[in-house]
Design an enzyme around this catalytic site. Sequence first.
Site, PDB file in Angstrom:
ATOM      1  N   ASP A  25       0.840  -1.224  -0.071  1.00  0.00           N
ATOM      2  CA  ASP A  25       0.016   0.053  -0.021  1.00  0.00           C
ATOM      3  C   ASP A  25       0.952   1.354   0.017  1.00  0.00           C
ATOM      4  O   ASP A  25       1.980   1.066   0.054  1.00  0.00           O
ATOM      5  CB  ASP A  25      -0.816  -0.046   1.242  1.00  0.00           C
ATOM      6  CG  ASP A  25      -2.343   0.783   0.940  1.00  0.00           C
ATOM      7  OD1 ASP A  25      -2.152   1.644   0.376  1.00  0.00           O
ATOM      8  OD2 ASP A  25      -3.514   0.141   1.260  1.00  0.00           O
ATOM      9  N   HIS A  31     -14.266  -1.257  -6.934  1.00  0.00           N
ATOM     10  CA  HIS A  31     -15.419  -0.851  -7.006  1.00  0.00           C
ATOM     11  C   HIS A  31     -15.137   0.883  -6.963  1.00  0.00           C
ATOM     12  O   HIS A  31     -16.054   1.540  -7.159  1.00  0.00           O
ATOM     13  CB  HIS A  31     -16.474  -1.272  -6.150  1.00  0.00           C
ATOM     14  CG  HIS A  31     -16.035  -0.861  -4.647  1.00  0.00           C
ATOM     15  ND1 HIS A  31     -16.992  -1.216  -3.599  1.00  0.00           N
ATOM     16  CD2 HIS A  31     -14.956  -0.624  -4.079  1.00  0.00           C
ATOM     17  CE1 HIS A  31     -16.418  -0.842  -2.477  1.00  0.00           C
ATOM     18  NE2 HIS A  31     -14.982  -0.605  -2.543  1.00  0.00           N
TER      19      HIS A  31
END
EC number: 2.1.1.267
Length: 362
Positions: A229, A267
């Site tokens: 990340d 999404h």
Amino acid sequence: MALSMDNIVISNEEEICMMKAMHLPCGLYLNMVLKAAIELDLFEIIAKSTTQKLSSYEIASQIPTKNPNASSLVLERILRFLASQSLLTCNITKNDDGNVHTTYNLTPLSQSLISDKDGTSIAPFLLLATDPVGVHACFHLKDAILEGEIPFNKAHGVHAFEYHGKDSRMNGLFNKAMQNLTCIEMKRIVECYNGFQGVKEIIDVGGGLGISLASIISKYPNIKGINFDLPHVIKDAPTYEGIEHVGGDMWDSIPQGELIILKAVLHSLDDEDCVKILKNCWRALPNDGKVVVIEQIQPKYPETNLLSKRSFSFDISMMIMFHGGKERTKQQFEDLAKQAGFTYIKVVARAYYSWLIELYKY
């Protein structure tokens, strides 16, 4: 003759429809009452009691109110409302002196709002959903239609993730909600999905604080996990045995590994950006590698079951928060995967509302 309130059966379809329409504006109250109940710790207070059945006064005496007697009268109305929503059970008994005594206890539904043995619950996610920052953005929904605006950007002047970077309170609220939801989902995923068996290394792209990998490695300790990340995200990540936190940017490149996880990443992106990320995943995989996408799958047609309602609700959430963000159908996932170079896709399992979709390189 007085009309009895007991055993009322309404069979007239026109009357039922009108009554449902009259009730629609009341939907807001459920979330707001739940928000207040969680902030006051009502469910936890009941759960921790020895009898797990408490009166409004007994609950009021355990919250920071100056006047438990007066507060219990207001609280009684809150508790009765929650009971009408199947979030509490209302028990009415008569004392020896003939006075009515009312107590409340938890239901299976409200059990999800109290901390489990791992300290997780749905409560933080509900607090995030009802926070004024997000609610304010909802007032600009029509602007998405009339002006093509992103409602959150219109409300706050910045992208949602940029806002989190500037507001430590909101960032903390978001992280806590995601941590709890991830813990709950991953417990079910490692129970229902056996695709991690025999895997030596897993890369979790956008893995946040490493909670997903920690859940997997707790069951499969021989797996090496790389939690990938942004540097400012992983700097606060706790140390887990078997997990290496690696800072980087998924838009540039992704660490190589035989299995890559993309959980709740796609999404929030438009189709073009999804393909970019999936192509980077494709490049990072060996020929026999795979990506495991963990997302909701939207049905082709709107239905009224829980899976459909949740998917279309979250689709609205993505529309409010992100440019091009949306929930997708199985066919839409297949199209994105093929554009990125994947040759085969298979939906293999479901954990609550999330589906596990395997994308194979060859």
